[in-house]
Design a protein around this motif. Structure first.
Motif, PDB file in Angstrom:
ATOM      1  N   ALA A   1       0.900  -1.287   0.061  1.00 49.72           N
ATOM      2  CA  ALA A   1       0.082  -0.055   0.011  1.00 49.72           C
ATOM      3  C   ALA A   1       0.982   1.198   0.083  1.00 49.72           C
ATOM      4  CB  ALA A   1      -1.011   0.006   1.169  1.00 49.72           C
ATOM      5  N   ASP A   2       0.365   2.242  -0.593  1.00 47.19           N
ATOM      6  CA  ASP A   2       1.062   3.536  -0.714  1.00 47.19           C
ATOM      7  C   ASP A   2       2.713   3.394  -1.339  1.00 47.19           C
ATOM      8  OD1 ASP A   2      -1.114   5.019   0.435  1.00 47.19           O
ATOM      9  OD2 ASP A   2      -0.478   4.259   2.340  1.00 47.19           O
ATOM     10  N   GLY A   3       2.612   2.505  -2.171  1.00 47.55           N
ATOM     11  CA  GLY A   3       3.821   2.478  -2.916  1.00 47.55           C
ATOM     12  C   GLY A   3       5.045   1.667  -2.218  1.00 47.55           C
ATOM     13  N   GLN A   4       4.668   0.856  -1.223  1.00 46.40           N
ATOM     14  CA  GLN A   4       5.795   0.318  -0.296  1.00 46.40           C
ATOM     15  C   GLN A   4       5.274  -1.016   0.412  1.00 46.40           C
ATOM     16  OE1 GLN A   4       7.318   3.005   2.728  1.00 46.40           O
ATOM     17  NE2 GLN A   4       5.341   3.385   3.571  1.00 46.40           N
ATOM     18  N   ILE A   5       6.062  -1.939   0.774  1.00 47.13           N
ATOM     19  CA  ILE A   5       5.644  -3.166   1.539  1.00 47.13           C
ATOM     20  C   ILE A   5       5.335  -2.918   2.908  1.00 47.13           C
ATOM     21  CG2 ILE A   5       6.411  -5.416   2.371  1.00 47.13           C
ATOM     22  CD1 ILE A   5       7.709  -5.703  -0.384  1.00 47.13           C
ATOM     23  N   ASN A   6       4.138  -3.536   3.393  1.00 43.01           N
ATOM     24  CA  ASN A   6       3.971  -3.199   4.801  1.00 43.01           C
ATOM     25  C   ASN A   6       4.954  -3.715   5.631  1.00 43.01           C
ATOM     26  OD1 ASN A   6       2.888  -4.243   7.611  1.00 43.01           O
ATOM     27  ND2 ASN A   6       1.127  -3.198   6.859  1.00 43.01           N
ATOM     28  N   ALA A   7       5.496  -2.740   6.757  1.00 48.08           N
ATOM     29  CA  ALA A   7       6.639  -3.186   7.532  1.00 48.08           C
ATOM     30  C   ALA A   7       6.531  -4.465   8.223  1.00 48.08           C
ATOM     31  CB  ALA A   7       6.844  -1.940   8.569  1.00 48.08           C
ATOM     32  N   GLY A   8       5.354  -4.946   8.489  1.00 48.96           N
ATOM     33  CA  GLY A   8       5.283  -6.318   9.325  1.00 48.96           C
ATOM     34  C   GLY A   8       5.182  -7.351   8.398  1.00 48.96           C
ATOM     35  N   HIS A   9       5.377  -7.062   7.014  1.00 47.81           N
ATOM     36  CA  HIS A   9       5.270  -8.324   6.004  1.00 47.81           C
ATOM     37  C   HIS A   9       6.780  -8.959   5.963  1.00 47.81           C
ATOM     38  CE1 HIS A   9       3.802 -10.945   3.064  1.00 47.81           C
ATOM     39  NE2 HIS A   9       4.567 -10.487   2.312  1.00 47.81           N
ATOM     40  N   ARG A  10       6.886 -10.071   6.079  1.00 45.91           N
ATOM     41  CA  ARG A  10       8.288 -10.859   5.496  1.00 45.91           C
ATOM     42  C   ARG A  10       8.058 -12.140   4.918  1.00 45.91           C
ATOM     43  NH1 ARG A  10       9.454  -6.543   7.001  1.00 45.91           N
ATOM     44  NH2 ARG A  10      11.078  -5.779   8.633  1.00 45.91           N
ATOM     45  N   ALA A  11       6.902 -12.475   4.559  1.00 45.25           N
ATOM     46  CA  ALA A  11       6.737 -13.781   3.796  1.00 45.25           C
ATOM     47  C   ALA A  11       6.624 -13.835   2.594  1.00 45.25           C
ATOM     48  CB  ALA A  11       5.440 -14.535   4.513  1.00 45.25           C
ATOM     49  N   GLY A  12       6.740 -14.599   1.852  1.00 45.93           N
ATOM     50  CA  GLY A  12       6.326 -14.828   0.410  1.00 45.93           C
ATOM     51  C   GLY A  12       7.500 -14.125  -0.673  1.00 45.93           C
ATOM     52  N   GLY A  13       8.656 -13.769   0.080  1.00 44.18           N
ATOM     53  CA  GLY A  13       9.711 -13.400  -1.180  1.00 44.18           C
ATOM     54  C   GLY A  13       9.661 -11.952  -1.534  1.00 44.18           C
ATOM     55  N   LEU A  14       8.549 -11.149  -1.406  1.00 46.16           N
ATOM     56  CA  LEU A  14       8.352 -10.111  -1.544  1.00 46.16           C
ATOM     57  C   LEU A  14       9.185  -9.086  -0.928  1.00 46.16           C
ATOM     58  CD1 LEU A  14       4.311  -9.400  -1.866  1.00 46.16           C
ATOM     59  CD2 LEU A  14       5.989  -9.214  -3.932  1.00 46.16           C
ATOM     60  N   HIS A  15       9.405  -9.166   0.250  1.00 41.03           N
ATOM     61  CA  HIS A  15      10.248  -8.246   1.060  1.00 41.03           C
ATOM     62  C   HIS A  15      11.569  -8.421   0.694  1.00 41.03           C
ATOM     63  CE1 HIS A  15      12.485  -6.668   4.383  1.00 41.03           C
ATOM     64  NE2 HIS A  15      11.306  -5.695   4.661  1.00 41.03           N
ATOM     65  N   GLY A  16      12.103  -9.668   0.542  1.00 39.81           N
ATOM     66  CA  GLY A  16      13.565  -9.780   0.176  1.00 39.81           C
ATOM     67  C   GLY A  16      13.783  -9.310  -1.221  1.00 39.81           C
ATOM     68  N   SER A  17      12.796  -9.515  -2.257  1.00 44.03           N
ATOM     69  CA  SER A  17      12.955  -8.865  -3.680  1.00 44.03           C
ATOM     70  C   SER A  17      12.891  -7.582  -3.575  1.00 44.03           C
ATOM     71  CB  SER A  17      11.690  -9.654  -4.359  1.00 44.03           C
ATOM     72  OG  SER A  17      11.475 -11.134  -4.579  1.00 44.03           O
ATOM     73  N   TYR A  18      12.189  -6.808  -2.940  1.00 41.75           N
ATOM     74  CA  TYR A  18      11.934  -5.410  -2.767  1.00 41.75           C
ATOM     75  C   TYR A  18      13.424  -4.732  -2.452  1.00 41.75           C
ATOM     76  CZ  TYR A  18      10.287  -0.761  -0.761  1.00 41.75           C
ATOM     77  OH  TYR A  18      10.137   0.334  -0.711  1.00 41.75           O
ATOM     78  N   ARG A  19      14.207  -5.439  -1.821  1.00 37.28           N
ATOM     79  CA  ARG A  19      15.363  -4.885  -1.399  1.00 37.28           C
ATOM     80  C   ARG A  19      16.664  -5.213  -2.310  1.00 37.28           C
ATOM     81  NH1 ARG A  19      16.440  -6.858   4.806  1.00 37.28           N
ATOM     82  NH2 ARG A  19      18.076  -5.266   4.419  1.00 37.28           N
ATOM     83  N   LEU A  20      16.252  -6.208  -3.208  1.00 33.92           N
ATOM     84  CA  LEU A  20      17.358  -6.748  -3.975  1.00 33.92           C
ATOM     85  C   LEU A  20      17.707  -5.938  -5.367  1.00 33.92           C
ATOM     86  CD1 LEU A  20      17.054 -10.621  -3.667  1.00 33.92           C
ATOM     87  CD2 LEU A  20      18.997  -9.395  -2.944  1.00 33.92           C
TER      88      LEU A  20
END
Length: 564
Positions: free
Chosen positions: A93-112
């Motif tokens: 939401a609002d152009g970023q991944i929710n700070a509490g979300h860590r599952a599903g590979g989204l958060h890691g991909s976002y940082r790579l």
């Protein structure tokens, strides 16, 4: 604008193997560095796995072209589009991944990756976009280059699962090696940064100490002779010039490193260029009692350069030669044309460069080991500026030395161009006005630094200008309405009403009947653009170069007289 390179369908775990393989191929084909390739392949694989798990499959498109997030750069863009339920707002939401979300590979991909975005179509799927910038050193790709590389990609064979696993293992080991090297590089950079901060403090304190001591002597000694006044005045002037050079070098290395330098090119003779560059540092050479051997001023070779920046390159090399050569040394400057290039050399018989230091001499903050007893060692940024400015002009710079104590030689090589026609020759600039020769023009000066304001007003009055001063925005506007000045010189950082707002108000009130000159400690392109939008005719960086300001005021008067 992005061009589609190829498309891959994700329908099974086997297709994920093909996706990773294609991602590595495309990344390699378009010049991504090894660690970039590993990061991007990992991110794309994770997002592809998500699409397979939650949406039953997806279409992955690889695109190449201009970056949408970093103007002026090119990038590889991967878009993973599915027709599943869509990424929930609790995750994205609002152009970023929710700070509490860590599952599903989204958060890691976002940082790579360098840029990451998700377009959600509730109930109709999602499109995940991942962007990796091409290396800055990579050549810019034209449409023909892209087409040729796409053709080569289509001819390459896919890997089987065993080959894919072996490739993944090789990539992982290579990535680990690169990460270890990056860790070592970061530790070394941190050490250099600490050494640089210590050296900067030393270099700043030296001229400040000389200035403060000179002022203290002039304050305490009641019977100063004119000779003594001139001596301490000259000391303050020299040290203030040194401080200005330090600050300018710091600003330059920041701009050059970020590619923020705008070059204003013109065709100029190399002999004239070198001669004028040497004049910028001759006083320092003379102070060290060096013998300076110069080439003929004949303009037998011509170059298309930003004259100010290229003078800076040459004068930096001469200044370095003088600095690192013991008093009474020899400095030789040469010019040699060779084919489509010209080579400008600066040779000295000074302290030389150790063989281990020579390959690293152009790196930022690099300096040869020095003792506390050695004076004027510099900040270790001048040669970095020289190298990057030379590269921006399509040239190179190289360093040569037989070793410590055996002198050094630097060579700047630039591409040559045809000499300008006689019609294109720039006419000589009119002579700068001397004291009391300028017409009695009305100036309004605004600055919240009282000392700087008074000094600027006094200097302008010495050259025949009538000056009104103001120390804040509202007072400046009131003075402008009362005095109707022809020129307003306005500090950007004014209290009450900043310089941009003052300029807009003055432009609304007087239109084109007033010339607006901004002065600021900020010189970034954004500041200059904002000044232009506010209505300023030009911007000068503090400390104001008085000869340049007086020349600008004189040119304005010449233009006004010729239009009468």
């Amino acid at each position: 604008m992005q061009a589609v390179v190829l498309t891959v369908k994700i329908q099974s775990d086997q297709s994920l193997v093909a996706l990773r393989h294609r991602c590595r191929q495309v990344s390699e084909q378009f010049g991504l560095e090894s660690l970039q390739r590993t990061r991007l392949t990992t991110a794309v694989s994770e997002i592809g796995r998500n699409a397979l798990q939650y949406a039953g499959g997806a279409t992955v498109s690889f695109q190449i072209g201009d970056s949408s997030t970093h103007p002026g750069a090119q990038s590889l863009l991967i878009r993973v589009a599915d027709q599943g339920p869509g990424v929930p707002a609790s995750i994205w939401a609002d152009g970023q991944i929710n700070a509490g979300h860590r599952a599903g590979g989204l958060h890691g991909s976002y940082r790579l990756v360098d840029a990451f975005a998700i377009e959600v179509r509730p109930g109709a799927g999602s499109t995940v976009s991942m962007e990796m910038l091409l290396p800055r050193s990579a050549p810019r790709l034209a449409a023909a280059d892209i087409g040729q590389r796409v053709d080569e990609l289509l001819r390459r064979q896919p890997q089987n699962p065993r080959e894919e696993l072996e490739q993944q293992n090789r990539d992982m080991l290579h990535a680990l090696d690169e990460l270890r090297q990056r860790k070592n590089d970061l530790e070394l950079a941190d050490q250099r940064k600490n050494e640089f901060v210590a050296m900067l403090a030393h270099e700043l304190r030296n001229p400040l100490a000389a200035i403060s001591m000179s002022v203290e002597v002039m304050r305490r000694k009641k019977d100063l002779t004119m000779v003594e006044v001139e001596k301490y005045r000259d000391t303050i002037g020299r040290q203030a010039t040194q401080l200005t050079k330090l600050v300018n070098d710091l600003m330059d290395v920041s701009r050059v490193s970020r590619g923020k330098v705008d070059l204003e090119r013109t065709v100029v003779g190399v002999g004239t260029l070198v001669s004028e560059a040497i004049e910028m540092t001759r006083s320092f050479v003379d102070a060290k009692q060096h013998r300076l051997v110069l080439p003929a001023v004949d303009d037998n070779a011509w170059v298309d350069v930003d004259v100010v920046r290229m003078k800076q390159v040459i004068s930096n090399l001469v200044h370095n030669a003088a600095r690192y050569t013991p008093n009474g040394g020899l400095i030789e400057v040469g010019i040699a044309a060779a084919g489509a290039s010209v080579h400008i050399s600066v040779k000295d018989n000074g302290i030389g460069i150790d063989a281990q230091m020579l390959p690293k001499i152009f790196e930022l903050f690099i300096q040869a080991p020095n003792s506390l007893a050695r004076e004027d060692v510099g900040l270790g940024i001048g040669l970095t500026i020289v190298q990057r400015l030379a590269a921006d002009h399509g040239g190179t710079v190289s360093a040569h030395s037989a070793g410590a104590g055996r002198g050094s030689k630097f060579i700047v090589s630039l591409p040559t161009v045809a000499p300008p026609s006689a019609a294109a020759t720039v006419p000589a600039a009119p002579a700068l006005a001397t004291e009391s020769t300028a017409p009695q023009r009305r100036l309004l000066l605004m600055d919240d630094n009282a000392d700087a304001l008074q000094a600027l007003a006094e200097l302008c009055r010495l050259h025949g200008y009538a000056c009104t001063i103001a120390s804040n925005g509202p007072a400046g506007l009131a003075a402008a309405l009362a005095e109707r000045p022809e020129v307003a010189i306005v500090d950007i950082g004014l209290p009450g009403l900043d310089g941009f707002a003052v300029a807009e108000a003055l432009r609304r009130q007087f239109g084109t009947d007033i010339t607006l000159i901004a002065i600021s400690g900020y010189s970034a392109a954004e500041t200059r653009l904002r000044a232009t939008h506010a209505g300023f005719d030009s911007l000068m960086v503090k400390p104001v170069d008085m000869p340049v300001l007086l020349k600008q005021l004189q040119d304005m008067q010449i233009g006004a007289d010729s239009s009468c």
